[in-house]
Design an enzyme around this catalytic site. Structure first.
Site, PDB file in Angstrom:
ATOM      1  N   LYS A  16       4.005  53.473  -1.436  1.00 38.53           N
ATOM      2  CA  LYS A  16       5.402  53.067  -1.346  1.00 38.53           C
ATOM      3  C   LYS A  16       6.259  54.196  -1.886  1.00 38.53           C
ATOM      4  O   LYS A  16       6.117  54.606  -3.038  1.00 38.53           O
ATOM      5  CB  LYS A  16       5.622  51.796  -2.161  1.00 38.53           C
ATOM      6  CG  LYS A  16       7.079  51.353  -2.218  1.00 38.53           C
ATOM      7  CD  LYS A  16       7.219  50.016  -2.909  1.00 38.53           C
ATOM      8  CE  LYS A  16       8.662  49.584  -3.013  1.00 38.53           C
ATOM      9  NZ  LYS A  16       8.791  48.286  -3.699  1.00 38.53           N
TER      10      LYS A  16
ATOM     11  N   LYS B 299       5.000  52.148   3.155  1.00 40.64           N
ATOM     12  CA  LYS B 299       6.387  51.713   3.171  1.00 40.64           C
ATOM     13  C   LYS B 299       7.300  52.837   2.719  1.00 40.64           C
ATOM     14  O   LYS B 299       6.968  53.474   1.724  1.00 40.64           O
ATOM     15  CB  LYS B 299       6.521  50.524   2.217  1.00 40.64           C
ATOM     16  CG  LYS B 299       7.909  50.006   2.056  1.00 40.64           C
ATOM     17  CD  LYS B 299       7.923  48.880   1.067  1.00 40.64           C
ATOM     18  CE  LYS B 299       9.371  48.529   0.790  1.00 40.64           C
ATOM     19  NZ  LYS B 299       9.519  47.730  -0.379  1.00 40.64           N
TER      20      LYS B 299
HETATM   21  C1  PBG Z   1      10.462  45.182  -4.586  1.00 42.40           C
HETATM   22  C2  PBG Z   1      10.615  45.522  -3.147  1.00 42.40           C
HETATM   23  C3  PBG Z   1      11.582  46.330  -2.508  1.00 42.40           C
HETATM   24  C4  PBG Z   1      11.369  46.196  -1.127  1.00 42.40           C
HETATM   25  C5  PBG Z   1      10.280  45.345  -0.977  1.00 42.40           C
HETATM   26  N1  PBG Z   1       9.810  44.970  -2.238  1.00 42.40           N
HETATM   27  C6  PBG Z   1      12.720  47.082  -3.041  1.00 42.40           C
HETATM   28  C7  PBG Z   1      12.573  48.252  -3.912  1.00 42.40           C
HETATM   29  O1  PBG Z   1      11.492  48.760  -4.163  1.00 42.40           O
HETATM   30  O2  PBG Z   1      13.621  48.666  -4.381  1.00 42.40           O
HETATM   31  C8  PBG Z   1      12.199  46.841  -0.062  1.00 42.40           C
HETATM   32  C9  PBG Z   1      12.160  46.172   1.278  1.00 42.40           C
HETATM   33  C10 PBG Z   1      13.230  46.585   2.225  1.00 42.40           C
HETATM   34  O3  PBG Z   1      13.995  47.533   1.996  1.00 42.40           O
HETATM   35  O4  PBG Z   1      13.306  45.942   3.268  1.00 42.40           O
HETATM   36  N2  PBG Z   1       9.935  46.139  -5.415  1.00 42.40           N
END
Ligand code: PBG
Length: 328
Positions: free
Chosen positions: A199, A253
């Site tokens: 991520k 992601k």
């Molecule tokens: C929580 C999380 C996030 C997303 C999914 N789980 C946000 C972040 O890391 O700030 C983002 C999903 C999206 O942008 O659609 N940690």
């Protein structure tokens, strides 16, 4: 063999021929719809930066679950917005927290629908970071190991509520192992873990942070989420580590700007179910252009999602999941 013997257009003249030779398929059963549930009642609230997506109350959520089931989606992933936030994000671990109640309600209404819960703290903490914040030698930051114990507790309470898959998204070192041990100790050796393994720290999460009210109140997430300019092999190390700790499925992601990462993970770890998260910013930018009449939403969405599958994703988390099921 080359031209004129080889004429690749012969594969493309007839629509039937193109249909016959399609290699990459999108199927609703491999799409996961993200849903936002908030505490309290009143009408659903549209997220202004994500047209067509809502902060749902429990009653509306149950309807969405039923729609997802009827459309044959692979499942949903839940994000909770609690009434009260605090330093530790306590609501996240309460058996009667917003997500736990949401899972119970959905499972009561549509038991066959697969429910994934996002396991993280940023939606629950007053500071908006993904764990316990402590003063460190480099300033205030998330304390990795103090967060692990809380992640395990959160995961166990999601499992108790009836979640089908636990999806830790906080990018803490050791999070999968800590959650695996917690679940096993609670007698839930059957509970699968979908790790947000690679991520990246991304500006494409902007609209999600409006939706989940989870923007960090100071600093950013770069000390835990990955640097997009790092050696891409670092993503492989993240995935390898999570698999070693017991992840059953892994995620990359965001998706669209990270197709190379999806492809690398697919190539290096054949046979591991791989998910891609088509994140909020990827959705919002196409929505915005479509609203201007500059892009065809359906065509661009299908092309983008197909590219994620072509890069190697088995599963896609996407805000278009219901639309795709209707479009196909
Ligand atoms: C929580 C999380 C996030 C997303 C999914 N789980 C946000 C972040 O890391 O700030 C983002 C999903 C999206 O942008 O659609 N940690």
């Amino acid at each position: 063999m080359s031209f004129p013997t080889t004429r690749l257009r012969r594969l493309r003249y007839l629509p039937q021929m193109r249909a016959l030779t399609r290699h990459v398929q999108l199927s609703p059963s491999q799409l996961i719809l993200p849903l936002f549930v908030r505490d309290g009642d009143g009408p659903r609230q549209e997220i202004s930066s994500m047209p067509g997506q809502y902060q749902l109350t429990l009653a509306d959520l149950v309807q969405e679950a039923d729609a997802a089931r009827r459309l044959g989606l692979g499942g949903v992933i839940l994000f909770g917005i609690p009434a009260q936030k605090d330093e530790l994000g306590s609501d996240a671990c309460r058996d009667q927290g917003i997500v736990q109640r949401a899972v119970q309600a959905m499972k009561a209404a549509a038991p066959e629908l697969l429910v994934i819960t996002d396991v993280c703290f940023c939606e629950y903490t007053s500071h908006g970071h993904c764990g316990v914040v402590r003063d460190t030698s480099h300033g205030p930051d998330v304390d990795n190991d103090a967060t692990l114990e809380l992640l395990a507790r959160q995961a166990v309470s999601h499992a108790k509520a009836g979640a089908d898959i636990i999806a830790p998204s906080g990018m803490m070192d050791g999070m999968v192992g800590a959650i695996r041990r917690g679940l096993d100790a609670a007698g839930r050796t059957d509970m699968p873990i979908l790790s947000y393994a690679a991520k990246y720290s991304s500006a494409f999460y902007g609209p999600f942070r409006d939706a989940a009210e989870s923007a960090p109140q100071f600093g950013d997430r770069r000390s835990y989420q990955m640097d997009y300019a790092a050696d891409p092999d670092q993503a492989l190390r993240e995935v390898e580590q999570d698999l070693a700790e017991g992840a059953d499925l892994v995620m990359v992601k965001p998706a669209l700007a990270y197709l190379d990462i999806i492809h690398r993970v697919r190539t290096r770890f054949p046979g591991v179910p791989l998910a891609a998260y088509n994140v909020s910013g990827e959705y919002s930018m196409i929505k915005a252009a479509a609203r201007q009449g500059w892009l065809d939403e359906r065509a661009v969405a299908l092309e983008s999602l197909t590219a994620m599958r072509r890069a190697g994703a088995d599963i896609i988390l996407t805000y278009w999941a219901k639309d795709v099921a209707r479009w196909l």
